[in-house]
Design a protein around this motif. Sequence first.
Motif, PDB file in Angstrom:
ATOM      1  N   LEU A  78     108.905  56.217  -2.081  1.00 31.70           N
ATOM      2  CA  LEU A  78     107.912  57.300  -2.108  1.00 31.70           C
ATOM      3  C   LEU A  78     106.543  56.809  -2.567  1.00 31.70           C
ATOM      4  O   LEU A  78     105.625  57.613  -2.776  1.00 31.70           O
ATOM      5  CB  LEU A  78     108.395  58.438  -3.006  1.00 31.70           C
ATOM      6  N   GLY A  79     106.406  55.490  -2.746  1.00 28.06           N
ATOM      7  CA  GLY A  79     105.108  54.919  -3.080  1.00 28.06           C
ATOM      8  C   GLY A  79     104.722  55.049  -4.537  1.00 28.06           C
ATOM      9  O   GLY A  79     103.605  54.668  -4.911  1.00 28.06           O
ATOM     10  N   ILE A  80     105.621  55.558  -5.370  1.00 28.67           N
ATOM     11  CA  ILE A  80     105.279  55.760  -6.779  1.00 28.67           C
ATOM     12  C   ILE A  80     105.124  54.424  -7.490  1.00 28.67           C
ATOM     13  O   ILE A  80     104.207  54.234  -8.306  1.00 28.67           O
ATOM     14  CB  ILE A  80     106.344  56.641  -7.463  1.00 28.67           C
ATOM     15  N   GLU A  81     106.027  53.462  -7.178  1.00 27.15           N
ATOM     16  CA  GLU A  81     105.917  52.153  -7.824  1.00 27.15           C
ATOM     17  C   GLU A  81     104.644  51.444  -7.378  1.00 27.15           C
ATOM     18  O   GLU A  81     103.967  50.795  -8.181  1.00 27.15           O
ATOM     19  CB  GLU A  81     107.154  51.310  -7.514  1.00 27.15           C
ATOM     20  N   HIS A  82     104.288  51.577  -6.098  1.00 30.67           N
ATOM     21  CA  HIS A  82     103.032  50.999  -5.623  1.00 30.67           C
ATOM     22  C   HIS A  82     101.833  51.670  -6.299  1.00 30.67           C
ATOM     23  O   HIS A  82     100.842  51.009  -6.638  1.00 30.67           O
ATOM     24  CB  HIS A  82     102.935  51.143  -4.108  1.00 30.67           C
ATOM     25  N   PHE A  83     101.933  52.985  -6.506  1.00 24.33           N
ATOM     26  CA  PHE A  83     100.844  53.696  -7.188  1.00 24.33           C
ATOM     27  C   PHE A  83     100.632  53.156  -8.597  1.00 24.33           C
ATOM     28  O   PHE A  83      99.489  53.057  -9.062  1.00 24.33           O
ATOM     29  CB  PHE A  83     101.145  55.194  -7.231  1.00 24.33           C
ATOM     30  N   LEU A  84     101.708  52.787  -9.292  1.00 28.69           N
ATOM     31  CA  LEU A  84     101.556  52.181 -10.620  1.00 28.69           C
ATOM     32  C   LEU A  84     100.731  50.895 -10.535  1.00 28.69           C
ATOM     33  O   LEU A  84      99.885  50.629 -11.398  1.00 28.69           O
ATOM     34  CB  LEU A  84     102.921  51.889 -11.233  1.00 28.69           C
ATOM     35  N   ASP A  85     100.985  50.088  -9.480  1.00 27.47           N
ATOM     36  CA  ASP A  85     100.184  48.884  -9.292  1.00 27.47           C
ATOM     37  C   ASP A  85      98.718  49.221  -9.078  1.00 27.47           C
ATOM     38  O   ASP A  85      97.817  48.555  -9.620  1.00 27.47           O
ATOM     39  CB  ASP A  85     100.699  48.083  -8.091  1.00 27.47           C
ATOM     40  N   LEU A  86      98.451  50.253  -8.283  1.00 28.24           N
ATOM     41  CA  LEU A  86      97.064  50.655  -8.038  1.00 28.24           C
ATOM     42  C   LEU A  86      96.398  51.144  -9.324  1.00 28.24           C
ATOM     43  O   LEU A  86      95.202  50.879  -9.554  1.00 28.24           O
ATOM     44  CB  LEU A  86      97.021  51.743  -6.966  1.00 28.24           C
ATOM     45  N   LEU A  87      97.162  51.849 -10.177  1.00 28.64           N
ATOM     46  CA  LEU A  87      96.613  52.280 -11.461  1.00 28.64           C
ATOM     47  C   LEU A  87      96.239  51.081 -12.332  1.00 28.64           C
ATOM     48  O   LEU A  87      95.156  51.039 -12.933  1.00 28.64           O
ATOM     49  CB  LEU A  87      97.637  53.148 -12.209  1.00 28.64           C
ATOM     50  N   HIS A  88      97.147  50.089 -12.394  1.00 30.40           N
ATOM     51  CA  HIS A  88      96.867  48.885 -13.179  1.00 30.40           C
ATOM     52  C   HIS A  88      95.672  48.130 -12.606  1.00 30.40           C
ATOM     53  O   HIS A  88      94.831  47.610 -13.359  1.00 30.40           O
ATOM     54  CB  HIS A  88      98.091  47.980 -13.216  1.00 30.40           C
ATOM     55  N   ASP A  89      95.577  48.069 -11.278  1.00 26.60           N
ATOM     56  CA  ASP A  89      94.433  47.400 -10.648  1.00 26.60           C
ATOM     57  C   ASP A  89      93.126  48.085 -11.032  1.00 26.60           C
ATOM     58  O   ASP A  89      92.121  47.424 -11.332  1.00 26.60           O
ATOM     59  CB  ASP A  89      94.579  47.416  -9.126  1.00 26.60           C
ATOM     60  N   ALA A  90      93.131  49.413 -11.007  1.00 22.72           N
ATOM     61  CA  ALA A  90      91.918  50.166 -11.333  1.00 22.72           C
ATOM     62  C   ALA A  90      91.517  49.952 -12.794  1.00 22.72           C
ATOM     63  O   ALA A  90      90.325  49.786 -13.113  1.00 22.72           O
ATOM     64  CB  ALA A  90      92.134  51.653 -11.054  1.00 22.72           C
TER      65      ALA A  90
END
Length: 312
Positions: A78-90
């Motif tokens: 559902l992309g939630i784990e990828h979203f965590l990566d995007l949060l860390h990147d930001a």
Amino acid sequence: MTVKISHTPELQAFFQQVSGAGSSQGSPRAKQILLRLVSELARVLEDLEVTDDELWGAVDYVNRLGASNEAGLLVAGLGIEHFLDLLHDARDARQGNTGGTPRTIEGPLYVAGSPLSQGEARMDDGSEEGVATPLFIRGVVRDIEGKPVAGALVDLWHANTQGTYSYFDSSQSDYNLRRRIVTDAQGRYRARSIVPSGYGCNPAGPTQECLDLLGRHGQRPAHIHYFISAAGYRHLTTQINLSGEKYLWDDFAFATRDGLVGQVVFSEAGAAEQAAGVSGRFAELEFDFQLQPAAVPAEQQRSNRPRALQSA
């Protein structure tokens, strides 16, 4: 204008009660998160006019998801784990932490405690010899300035030719295709393994059931997972998706990122490979990593996410 019942002061007070706001016991953080979850769920139920059958069908789905041990898979799908990566990147971008190898998802299939080697290791147990294509993996761990990092721990794992992982696939030997390698004085790591296969979600499992409702496939390209850590550097969780794969840029778990595609080169074994016991076709993958410096000691450690541990 009709006021939504979930927005009224009476219901907001009720949600406070549900989340334990009036109690001095328990975890304030858990109360904060639960209050937000319950409030948002109530709004979804009301705004989208969710039926009783839909709600209790979802409850049954959650029960089946837990029983199948696929919750971590669905979080990725559902992309939630990828979203965590995007949060860390930001957050990194705001703090000026740039450079280094990109992070990407861990996935749910890591097993702690794999065999530890110095400099190089053989990862496969030979059970797919004659079926699998031998793969020689090598690379260098460096810092942001390009200097090699000696003594870094490279923890890597991947699937077999059937797309399954040891421990989760009981037909495989313990720690098959899982190793930890300490880099040498030049920051190098080397591994002999096999070319892994991509794989898909269990077609009869709850993750694929959800994806079917969304009109999505559940396929992943062949890939190799990595944890990389070293004293004084930020822990890196990443994976290398292999070039030439059908689902390379259509990974259902959204793990493929720029800078994380490994070029696999196939050749026919020469004298050096034959001396190492390899005949016929083999593959090579060279991939270097760059680690960011750790600003605080906690950044050197991976998360405390629950993970499997092979029993003795």
